[in-house]
Design a protein around this motif. Structure first.
Motif, PDB file in Angstrom:
ATOM      1  N   VAL A 101       0.920  -1.092   0.013  1.00  0.00           N
ATOM      2  CA  VAL A 101       0.016   0.133  -0.184  1.00  0.00           C
ATOM      3  C   VAL A 101       1.158   1.062   0.107  1.00  0.00           C
ATOM      4  N   VAL A 102       1.935   1.300   0.772  1.00  0.00           N
ATOM      5  CA  VAL A 102       2.897   2.405   0.828  1.00  0.00           C
ATOM      6  C   VAL A 102       3.362   2.651  -0.666  1.00  0.00           C
ATOM      7  N   LEU A 103       3.926   1.403  -1.429  1.00  0.00           N
ATOM      8  CA  LEU A 103       4.542   1.501  -2.501  1.00  0.00           C
ATOM      9  C   LEU A 103       3.790   1.858  -3.609  1.00  0.00           C
ATOM     10  N   LEU A 104       2.434   1.684  -3.312  1.00  0.00           N
ATOM     11  CA  LEU A 104       1.492   1.700  -4.680  1.00  0.00           C
ATOM     12  C   LEU A 104       1.584   2.992  -5.418  1.00  0.00           C
ATOM     13  N   PRO A 105       1.509   4.127  -4.752  1.00  0.00           N
ATOM     14  CA  PRO A 105       1.450   5.398  -5.570  1.00  0.00           C
ATOM     15  C   PRO A 105       2.812   5.550  -6.307  1.00  0.00           C
ATOM     16  N   ILE A 106       3.930   5.184  -5.840  1.00  0.00           N
ATOM     17  CA  ILE A 106       4.985   5.477  -6.397  1.00  0.00           C
ATOM     18  C   ILE A 106       5.223   4.414  -7.830  1.00  0.00           C
ATOM     19  N   VAL A 107       4.582   3.395  -7.591  1.00  0.00           N
ATOM     20  CA  VAL A 107       4.749   2.453  -8.668  1.00  0.00           C
ATOM     21  C   VAL A 107       3.710   3.021  -9.932  1.00  0.00           C
ATOM     22  N   LEU A 127       2.562   6.060 -10.332  1.00  0.00           N
ATOM     23  CA  LEU A 127       3.252   7.152 -10.895  1.00  0.00           C
ATOM     24  C   LEU A 127       4.170   6.835 -11.930  1.00  0.00           C
ATOM     25  N   PHE A 128       4.955   5.776 -11.699  1.00  0.00           N
ATOM     26  CA  PHE A 128       6.035   5.484 -12.656  1.00  0.00           C
ATOM     27  C   PHE A 128       5.659   4.860 -13.714  1.00  0.00           C
ATOM     28  N   LEU A 129       4.266   4.077 -13.496  1.00  0.00           N
ATOM     29  CA  LEU A 129       3.931   3.424 -14.793  1.00  0.00           C
ATOM     30  C   LEU A 129       2.881   4.177 -15.723  1.00  0.00           C
ATOM     31  N   THR A 130       2.272   5.093 -15.059  1.00  0.00           N
ATOM     32  CA  THR A 130       1.354   5.833 -15.783  1.00  0.00           C
ATOM     33  C   THR A 130       1.788   7.327 -16.259  1.00  0.00           C
ATOM     34  N   GLY A 131       3.068   7.682 -15.952  1.00  0.00           N
ATOM     35  CA  GLY A 131       3.733   8.633 -16.746  1.00  0.00           C
ATOM     36  C   GLY A 131       3.669  10.044 -16.187  1.00  0.00           C
ATOM     37  N   GLY A 132       3.818  10.129 -15.115  1.00  0.00           N
ATOM     38  CA  GLY A 132       4.105  11.663 -14.411  1.00  0.00           C
ATOM     39  C   GLY A 132       2.969  12.152 -13.471  1.00  0.00           C
ATOM     40  N   TYR A 133       3.083  13.297 -13.066  1.00  0.00           N
ATOM     41  CA  TYR A 133       2.470  13.852 -12.155  1.00  0.00           C
ATOM     42  C   TYR A 133       1.187  14.574 -12.844  1.00  0.00           C
ATOM     43  N   ASN A 134       0.870  14.431 -14.275  1.00  0.00           N
ATOM     44  CA  ASN A 134      -0.506  14.823 -14.673  1.00  0.00           C
ATOM     45  C   ASN A 134      -1.477  13.802 -15.032  1.00  0.00           C
ATOM     46  N   SER A 135      -0.992  12.697 -14.581  1.00  0.00           N
ATOM     47  CA  SER A 135      -1.819  11.387 -14.756  1.00  0.00           C
ATOM     48  C   SER A 135      -3.230  11.467 -14.000  1.00  0.00           C
ATOM     49  N   PRO A 136      -4.212  10.630 -14.347  1.00  0.00           N
ATOM     50  CA  PRO A 136      -5.320  10.456 -13.597  1.00  0.00           C
ATOM     51  C   PRO A 136      -4.914  10.114 -12.064  1.00  0.00           C
ATOM     52  N   ILE A 137      -4.235   9.025 -11.914  1.00  0.00           N
ATOM     53  CA  ILE A 137      -3.854   8.521 -10.741  1.00  0.00           C
ATOM     54  C   ILE A 137      -3.334   9.588  -9.615  1.00  0.00           C
ATOM     55  N   GLN A 138      -2.250  10.292 -10.430  1.00  0.00           N
ATOM     56  CA  GLN A 138      -1.770  11.460  -9.486  1.00  0.00           C
ATOM     57  C   GLN A 138      -2.843  12.400  -9.158  1.00  0.00           C
TER      58      GLN A 138
END
Length: 220
Positions: A17-23, A25-36
């Motif tokens: 759960v802690v590492l999920l945001p980092i992974v 962001l790395f897979l979806t392509g940056g800070y402007n992604s929907p996940i971010q």
């Protein structure tokens, strides 16, 4: 009893759960992604979704660690799949074998026992006491003493015949030396001149310078 495997599983979920945001962001392509944008959306006043998920993962990891520690403490030492360890016991020996072993040990000790050498000390010879020792009397040699029989009053110079007082060394008339010291000769006790012991009047020795009469006497 708590199973340590549950603690391990919860710890793994919390780390994920802690590492999920980092992974993500790395897979979806940056800070402007929907996940971010989802992680930045506030779910509570002042708390974005990403921070809440991170705190939740850390809490799950902590709970899993506590469960794992408690499970390991309550775990039985014989819970290994191999079963409890086998304890090998020594085979008991018969009384005959015990006696044989003791006999061998005693014979070994007798063969290797150090021999003690007893030395007898010879008595010291006794010293004789003072009363038992022989007393050797040393005879003291007595030397004869030269004494004055008749004392002279003047010293006569052999060169000029002038009369000089007792104790003079140089003639007052001709300045001649009255006598020469002789360390080997006997000295006249009156004037200090060397004596000619062959010059005698009767048994008395006569000084040729002051004409004092002398003789030897035995001292006891």
């Amino acid at each position: 009893m708590v199973n340590p495997k549950i603690g391990i599983l919860l710890g793994a979920v919390g780390v994920l759960v802690v590492l999920l945001p980092i992974v993500a962001l790395f897979l979806t392509g940056g800070y402007n992604s929907p996940i971010q944008q989802f992680y930045d959306r506030p779910l509570a006043p002042g708390l974005p979704a990403g921070l809440i998920l991170t705190l939740a993962g850390a809490a799950i990891t902590a709970v899993g660690l506590v469960l794992f520690v408690r499970g390991m403490r309550t775990l039985s030492p014989y819970s290994s799949p191999l079963g409890p360890p086998r304890i090998s016991r020594r085979s008991e020996k018969s009384p005959e074998e015990q006696e044989e072993i003791e006999r061998e040990i005693s014979s070994f000790l007798d063969d290797n026992r150090p021999t003690m050498e007893i030395r007898t000390m010879s008595p010291r010879p006794r010293q004789q006491s003072v009363g038992q020792q022989a007393v050797v009397a040393k005879s003291k040699t007595t030397e004869p003493k030269l004494i004055v029989v008749t004392r002279g009053v003047d010293m006569v110079c052999k060169s000029c015949g002038a009369v000089n007082p007792i104790g003079s060394k140089i003639c007052s008339a001709c300045s001649a030396e009255l006598f020469k010291p002789d360390p080997k000769a006997t000295v006249c006790p009156v004037c200090g001149a060397p004596l000619d012991e062959s010059y005698k009047i009767g048994e008395n020795i006569v000084c040729r310078l002051c004409f004092s009469e002398l003789k030897y006497v035995e001292t006891g």
